[in-house]
Enzyme design. Structure first.
Site, PDB file in Angstrom:
ATOM      1  N   ASP A   1     -28.420 -38.697  11.149  1.00  0.00           N
ATOM      2  CA  ASP A   1     -29.613 -39.411  11.569  1.00  0.00           C
ATOM      3  C   ASP A   1     -29.448 -40.851  11.113  1.00  0.00           C
ATOM      4  OD1 ASP A   1     -32.104 -40.067  12.557  1.00  0.00           O
ATOM      5  OD2 ASP A   1     -33.131 -38.399  11.598  1.00  0.00           O
ATOM      6  N   TRP A   2     -30.192 -41.752  11.714  1.00  0.00           N
ATOM      7  CA  TRP A   2     -29.969 -43.184  11.494  1.00  0.00           C
ATOM      8  C   TRP A   2     -30.349 -43.572  10.056  1.00  0.00           C
ATOM      9  CZ3 TRP A   2     -28.004 -41.563  15.505  1.00  0.00           C
ATOM     10  CH2 TRP A   2     -27.470 -42.354  16.505  1.00  0.00           C
TER      11      TRP A   2
END
Length: 796
Positions: free
Chosen positions: A234-235
């Site tokens: 995930d970012w």
């Protein structure tokens, strides 16, 4: 496909260590890196999952800026209520086509985290409280996306069930519950659709960050489930890049501006990481790019009008008629007062990284006029209680035959990054409903929200149509249902509780500042309410129609071996005079289990269309492996020999006997632990609650941890000014941005700054928070790098 792996293997052999270390992180927020020496191009990843969100700014990793126009489809909270994977396939295929047009190689969706608690701020983006339903609907979506050549990225793996401190919270879950409730949906989706990528979550699972959790990324995903696709963070989720590669995380997003490249090279030199582990990650990235590169390089056109029609039909097939006293709906004639601002400015999607710029957003009021309804509009409310608006609405309602009130939750009530505080609706909406009821008893409420809300006012209205967040076609879909053109057929994919005190996880949500204990174990959603005879507002699978259906089945006795697939049949007849679609369910009950089990478990469902008077024989496949539980000794699912009762029906509270299965299984010693002894289940003592973080702070902490200190308050103000996050936005996007700023750990804040905050500078900030001012300032301003975001307009 074998040829691609061979080609990738040759490419890896010809790459330098530096090239390999660089390739395993993104070029920027949305693109992979080019490797010119081997002729490897770059591909783009973009947000989903209920519409393409291709960012206009390359460094907008929070999803708060503008995006290219795209079709806004119903959010998964609504499409799940269709109980039809064909619906999610159609949505996925349309989004995949729009990705192709925009040269996007991977859509970041679907999200299938289980709805553990109704206040999770991102529940609108997820499917259900039930893992079978979540997995099946996700598989339909993924197959649709990937039928176009676009890759789908299944997320968030795993146990990301809250937004509060989502980047650092440690989810404490016993092994059985983890597999039976929180991993099962991922297993089903991977088995039935083979997503091109799987995204890890931010949080820790039993003490280890998901981005470096070998048990999840390798032992389960790769070894047990035989998954061969790409894994991506995930970012900003990467905590320790070296540990992540060793654990099985292939691609870090966004890029770390080279910080982690050097750490990888140093780790290989020291022996802390093998080059073989790095090569494995590089291989997965190259294979993904090679198999996607040809697709995105071909110019592609799509029909947005057709996609809008798909959005309308999906919303129609999913909206849930919660109440319909005296069959007040549909409205076939008479005058109608349409009240509430949502009637002209509909709430159709959630706030956060999934927010789409719609191409053709319907106006519900105008669509009701097009449907032939005799309607007149009054605003009725604003953000705050406005007695003048209420009086105007009441005056209109008094002289009309019917009243349709559009109400629900505004965008500022629910957003990615922020959990709701309670289930209440805006006071201005509730007061309007209460006032109108006093002058007109034919009140219909259309609810627009992303999760269950308190509907204590429901006794005063005759009908409630739940539109959830219906996408850009929400207006036409509502008009078609209210006017009777279409019969509602959606059924709830989540239970609506009477109050939060009835929710099994409520005492342990969202946990303290560091840990959240899943003490409710397997008793999530209907598994708790039905088992413990708790009254609810609306049951899981509840949903009304404009017609009635009769179910017919003789209770058969079936012999089966564990692992058999059973084809179970029963008759369903439309005994009304309206054409409609109906979802039929099969639930399983274990009659004499020695281990703790829910009273009912969903094991199958099917949605079909019926003409008036039509009867159909419905056959549903049921896997006997779904009869049992996750056996912690076998490390697999198991159902002991015994009697299992199967029921069919239109909802969990209206079941009729279908079959009795006499199951024969291998004899295995069964665990007898009680779900009440949580510490025994997880094999360790629970940590003491942490409600205040004390010095010394580390890069593992976040700004929110420091808010009780004077320096922390000053630092928070500095960062908010630097990011321009002081102004409240009507669309609620500032909520996610502020939550990300406040709760993102310092190590992730540095990695997500696109090189504007160096690692040395971040350690300097932490030093200052620990009152080491001279040392901290030296790190920031001498041989360090710290640019305030507002200095660079392109990155603002």
């Amino acid at each position: 496909m074998i040829h691609v792996w061979e080609q990738a293997a040759k490419m890896v052999l010809s790459m330098t260590l530096e090239e390999k270390a660089a390739l395993v992180s993104g070029f920027d927020c949305w693109n992979t890196k080019v490797v010119e020496s081997i002729g490897l191009g770059s591909v783009m990843l973009s947000d989903g999952p209920h519409g393409l969100r291709k960012q206009l700014l390359s460094q907008d990793n929070l999803g708060i800026g503008g995006s290219v126009p795209a079709t806004s489809f119903p959010a998964q909270v609504l499409s799940a209520c269709s109980f039809d994977p064909d619906v999610t396939f159609a949505i996925g295929r349309a989004i995949g086509e729009e990705c192709r047009k925009e040269d996007v190689a991977m859509l970041l969706g679907p999200g299938i985290n289980i709805k553990r608690h109704p206040l999770c701020g991102r529940n609108f983006e997820y499917v259900s409280e039930d893992p079978l339903l979540a997995g099946k609907m996700a598989a339909g979506f993924i197959n649709g996306v990937q039928s176009t050549g676009t890759g789908a990225c299944l997320k968030h793996f795993a146990a990301n069930n809250q937004e509060r401190h989502r980047m650092t919270i440690n989810a404490l879950i016993d092994e059985r519950t983890l597999h039976e409730i929180y991993l099962k949906a991922f297993r089903i989706a991977i088995k039935e659709s083979n997503p091109r990528a799987v995204m890890c979550s931010y949080n820790k699972v039993n003490g280890t960050y998901a981005s470096e959790n070998k048990y999840l990324l390798t032992d389960i995903l790769r070894n047990k489930w035989r998954y061969i696709g790409l894994t991506v963070s995930d970012w900003g989720a990467v905590h320790d890049r070296v540990k992540g590669i060793d654990a099985g995380l292939d691609l870090e997003m966004p890029g770390s501006a080279g910080v982690n490249d050097g750490k990888i090279i140093d780790a290989i030199a020291s022996g802390a990481l093998t080059e073989k582990a790095l090569d494995r990650a590089v291989m997965h990235i190259i294979v993904y790019v090679l198999t996607t590169d040809k697709n995105v390089s071909i110019k592609y056109r799509c029909n947005y009008d057709e996609h809008h029609e798909i959005a309308v039909r999906a919303a129609e097939d999913s909206m849930v008629l919660l109440k319909n006293d005296n069959n007040i709906l549909p409205i076939l004639d008479g005058s109608v007062a349409v009240l509430g601002e949502f009637a002209v400015k509909p709430r159709y999607q959630g706030a956060g990284s999934s927010k789409v710029t719609p191409i053709n957003l319907d106006n519900p009021f105008e669509e009701m006029k097009k449907a032939g309804l005799n309607v007149e509009y009054a605003q009725g409310y604003s953000d705050k209680v406005d007695n003048k608006l209420i009086d105007e609405a009441v005056a209109l309602a008094r002289v009309k035959d019917y009243v349709v009130i559009f109400a629900g939750l505004t965008e500022r009530y629910e957003s990615e990054g922020v959990d709701r505080k309670d289930m209440s609706m805006p006071e201005s909406h509730v007061k309007l409903i209460d006032a109108v009821y006093k002058v007109n008893r034919n009140v219909i409420v259309v609810l627009m929200c992303g999760a269950p809300v308190d509907v204590s006012w429901i006794k005063n209205v005759k009908a409630v149509l739940l539109a959830y967040l219906g996408g850009e076609g929400v207006g036409e879909a509502i008009a078609d249902i209210i006017s009777g053109k279409v019969s509602p057929s959606g059924k709830l994919a989540e239970t609506w509780p009477l109050s939060l005190k009835d929710v099994a996880s409520n005492e342990n949500f969202p946990g303290d500042l560091k840990n959240v204990a899943y003490k409710e174990t397997i008793y999530v959603g209907y598994r708790d309410y039905i088992t413990n005879n708790k009254p609810v507002r609306f049951n899981f699978t509840h949903g009304l129609s404009y017609t009635k259906f009769a179910y017919g089945s003789g209770k058969n006795t079936i012999g089966a071996m564990y692992g058999d697939i059973l084809n179970l049949s029963f008759y369903v007849k439309n005994i009304g005079n309206v054409k409609a679609r109906e979802t039929s369910f099969i639930f399983m009950e274990c009659e004499d289990s020695k281990v703790y089990m829910p009273k009912y478990t969903l094991v199958g469902f099917s949605k079909n269309g019926y003409n008036p008077g039509q009867e159909k024989l419905i056959t549903i496949q049921v896997d006997t492996k779904d009869f049992g539980y996750y056996h912690t000794g076998l490390k697999d699912f198991y159902a002991p020999s015994g009697v299992y009762n199967l029921y069919c029906g239109p909802s969990i509270d209206k079941l009729v006997p279908l079959a009795q299965v006499n199951l024969i299984s291998p004899e295995v010693a069964e665990p007898v632990r009680s779900p009440d002894d949580f510490e025994k289940l997880i094999g360790k003592e629970l940590p003491k609650p942490v409600n205040k973080i004390k010095r010394p702070f580390t890069i593992e902490n976040c700004l929110d941890d420091t808010r009780h200190t004077l320096i922390g308050k000053m630092m928070i103000r500095l960062f908010r000014e630097a990011t321009g996050n002081s102004a409240e936005r009507e669309d609620g996007q500032d909520l996610m941005m502020d939550a990300s700023l406040m709760e993102m750990p310092f190590f992730a804040l540095m990695m997500s700054s696109a090189g504007q905050i160096s690692e040395r500078a971040m350690y300097g900030i932490v030093d200052i928070l620990n009152l080491h001012f001279v040392r901290g300032l030296h790190k920031i301003f001498w041989n360090g790098k710290f640019k305030r975001w507002k200095d660079n307009e392109d990155d603002k």
